[in-house]
Write an enzyme that holds these catalytic residues in place. Structure first.
Site, PDB file in Angstrom:
ATOM      1  N   SER A 152       0.833  -1.202   0.000  1.00 47.29           N
ATOM      2  CA  SER A 152       0.000   0.000   0.000  1.00 47.29           C
ATOM      3  C   SER A 152       0.866   1.249   0.000  1.00 47.29           C
ATOM      4  O   SER A 152       1.999   1.245   0.501  1.00 47.29           O
ATOM      5  CB  SER A 152      -0.898   0.003   1.239  1.00 47.29           C
ATOM      6  OG  SER A 152      -1.568   1.244   1.392  1.00 47.29           O
ATOM      7  N   TYR A 165      -1.154  -0.422   9.945  1.00 50.18           N
ATOM      8  CA  TYR A 165      -1.411  -0.843   8.569  1.00 50.18           C
ATOM      9  C   TYR A 165      -0.178  -0.580   7.704  1.00 50.18           C
ATOM     10  O   TYR A 165       0.261  -1.442   6.929  1.00 50.18           O
ATOM     11  CB  TYR A 165      -2.623  -0.064   8.052  1.00 50.18           C
ATOM     12  CG  TYR A 165      -3.062  -0.374   6.643  1.00 50.18           C
ATOM     13  CD1 TYR A 165      -3.807  -1.507   6.359  1.00 50.18           C
ATOM     14  CD2 TYR A 165      -2.760   0.499   5.601  1.00 50.18           C
ATOM     15  CE1 TYR A 165      -4.242  -1.779   5.058  1.00 50.18           C
ATOM     16  CE2 TYR A 165      -3.186   0.243   4.303  1.00 50.18           C
ATOM     17  CZ  TYR A 165      -3.923  -0.898   4.040  1.00 50.18           C
ATOM     18  OH  TYR A 165      -4.346  -1.155   2.762  1.00 50.18           O
ATOM     19  N   LYS A 169       2.198  -3.261   5.750  1.00 50.73           N
ATOM     20  CA  LYS A 169       2.304  -3.183   4.298  1.00 50.73           C
ATOM     21  C   LYS A 169       3.746  -3.017   3.824  1.00 50.73           C
ATOM     22  O   LYS A 169       4.124  -3.553   2.776  1.00 50.73           O
ATOM     23  CB  LYS A 169       1.438  -2.043   3.775  1.00 50.73           C
ATOM     24  CG  LYS A 169      -0.068  -2.305   3.872  1.00 50.73           C
ATOM     25  CD  LYS A 169      -0.480  -3.579   3.162  1.00 50.73           C
ATOM     26  CE  LYS A 169      -1.978  -3.698   3.005  1.00 50.73           C
ATOM     27  NZ  LYS A 169      -2.374  -4.970   2.342  1.00 50.73           N
TER      28      LYS A 169
END
Length: 307
Positions: A152, A165, A169
Site C-alpha cells: 500500500s 497498517y 504493508k
C-alpha cells in the site's frame, strides 16, 4: 500475445468483494481455476460467513469459469492448510497465490491499543506469510509459482492514522524482496502491488469524487501482469484508475563522514548531499549497501584498520 492462464490454479484471499473479487473474476476470465477465499467478516475483521465468497464463485461459474469457495482465516495455519489440501485434491496443483485479505482499524498511534495493532499486522503480514508458506513447497516441487503481496501507499510513504497498517504493508515489501531472491531457483516469482481502489476498506478514507474514479477492476490488470507466466520478480507496481507505476527503494550516493568524534555533526551538516537523489542506485540485494559503504573508506582509514 494475450495472457492465457489455461491450466493454472489460483488462490485469491479476501476475494469476496472489492479488489479480491475483481482479481478473481479476471483470473477466471483468463482461464485459471480459482479458489475464492474470504472469511466473510466485517471491515475490522469481526464475524465470518461463506456467503460473499460463494457469490463470487457463482459469478465465475455463470460466466463459464471454474471456481470454488473457501472460508479459511488467513491467520489460522490449520485452516490455510486445509484450503491448500482441498485445492490440491480438486485440481492437483497451485500456480498462483494472490495475498489480498486485509482489515482496517484506523486510529492515530497515540489512541491505538496494542490489541488492534496486533490484529491488523496479524492479518496483513502474518496472514500473507502463512498462506505463502503453505503453498511454497508445492510451487517449488512444480518448478513454477507466482506469489503476489498487496502492499500500500500507506506502507511505502505513510498515511495519517494508519501506523499499524503501514508497518504491515511495508513489511510485505521486505518479505517480497527476499522471497523473490529465494524463489528464483525454483521458478517462483514474487511481486507486490500497491492498489488505489474504491472498496469498503477505503469507503470513508477518500473523497467521494475520488472514489468514483477508482474502480477495483482497473487495478486487476496489473495483478494479472504480476502473476502470469511472463511475470517479473521482485517488482513493486502501483495501480489505480487505469494507471500503473513502479515504486523503488533506492540508495543515494551519500557522503563519507568518517568515524571521528565529529561524525554526527558532519551527518547533520551534510544532509543535503546525503539525501540528494542525483546518481542514486537501485540495489538488487541488501548486501549491496554494506559493500558500497566499505568501498568508500579512504585508503588511509583502511591502513589504520589493518594496523
Amino acid at each position: 500475445m494475450a495472457i492465457d492462464l489455461g491450466g493454472r490454479v489460483a488462490i485469491v484471499t479476501g476475494a469476496g468483494g472489492g479488489l479480491g473479487r475483481a482479481h478473481a473474476l479476471l483470473l477466471a476470465r483468463r482461464g485459471a481455476k480459482v479458489v475464492v477465499n474470504d472469511l466473510g467478516g466485517a471491515r475490522d475483521g469481526s464475524g465470518n460467513s461463506l456467503t460473499m465468497a460463494q457469490a463470487v464463485v457463482d459469478e465465475i461459474r455463470a460466466a463459464g469459469g471454474t471456481a470454488m469457495a473457501d472460508g479459511a482465516s488467513v491467520t489460522d495455519p490449520d485452516q490455510v492448510a486445509v484450503m491448500v489440501d482441498r485445492t490440491l485434491a480438486e485440481w492437483g496443483r497451485i500456480d498462483i497465490l494472490v495475498n489480498n485479505a486485509g482489515i482496517l482499524r484506523d486510529r492515530t498511534f497515540a489512541k491505538q491499543d496494542l490489541a488492534d495493532m496486533r490484529a491488523v499486522i496479524e492479518v496483513h503480514l502474518i496472514g500473507s506469510i502463512t498462506c505463502t508458506k503453505a503453498v511454497w513447497s508445492v510451487m517449488a516441487a512444480q518448478g513454477h509459482g507466482r506469489v503476489m503481496f498487496t502492499t500500500s501507499s500507506s506502507g511505502l510513504w505513510g498515511n495519517f492514522g494508519q501506523s499499524q497498517y503501514g508497518a504491515a504493508k511495508l513489511g510485505l515489501v521486505g518479505l517480497m524482496k527476499t522471497l523473490a531472491q529465494e524463489g528464483r531457483k525454483h521458478g517462483i516469482h514474487v511481486n507486490c502491488l500497491a492498489p488505489s481502489a474504491a472498496t469498503r476498506m477505503t469507503a470513508d478514507i477518500m473523497a467521494e469524487d475520488a472514489l468514483a474514479g477508482l474502480d477495483p477492476a482497473a487495478v486487476s490488470p496489473a495483478m494479472l501482469a504480476l502473476v502470469c507466466d511472463d511475470a517479473p520478480t521482485g517488482t513493486i507496481l502501483c495501480a489505480g484508475a487505469g494507471s500503473v507505476e513502479a515504486a523503488h527503494i533506492t540508495l543515494t550516493k551519500g557522503l563519507y563522514v568518517g568515524t571521528g568524534d565529529d561524525a554526527a555533526e558532519r551527518v547533520l551538516a551534510g544532509l543535503d548531499r546525503i539525501t540528494a537523489r542525483d546518481g542514486e542506485m537501485l540495489p538488487t540485494t541488501g548486501m549491496e549497501q554494506p559493500a558500497y559503504e566499505l568501498s568508500r573508506i579512504p585508503a588511509r582509514d583502511v591502513a589504520l584498520a589493518d594496523g
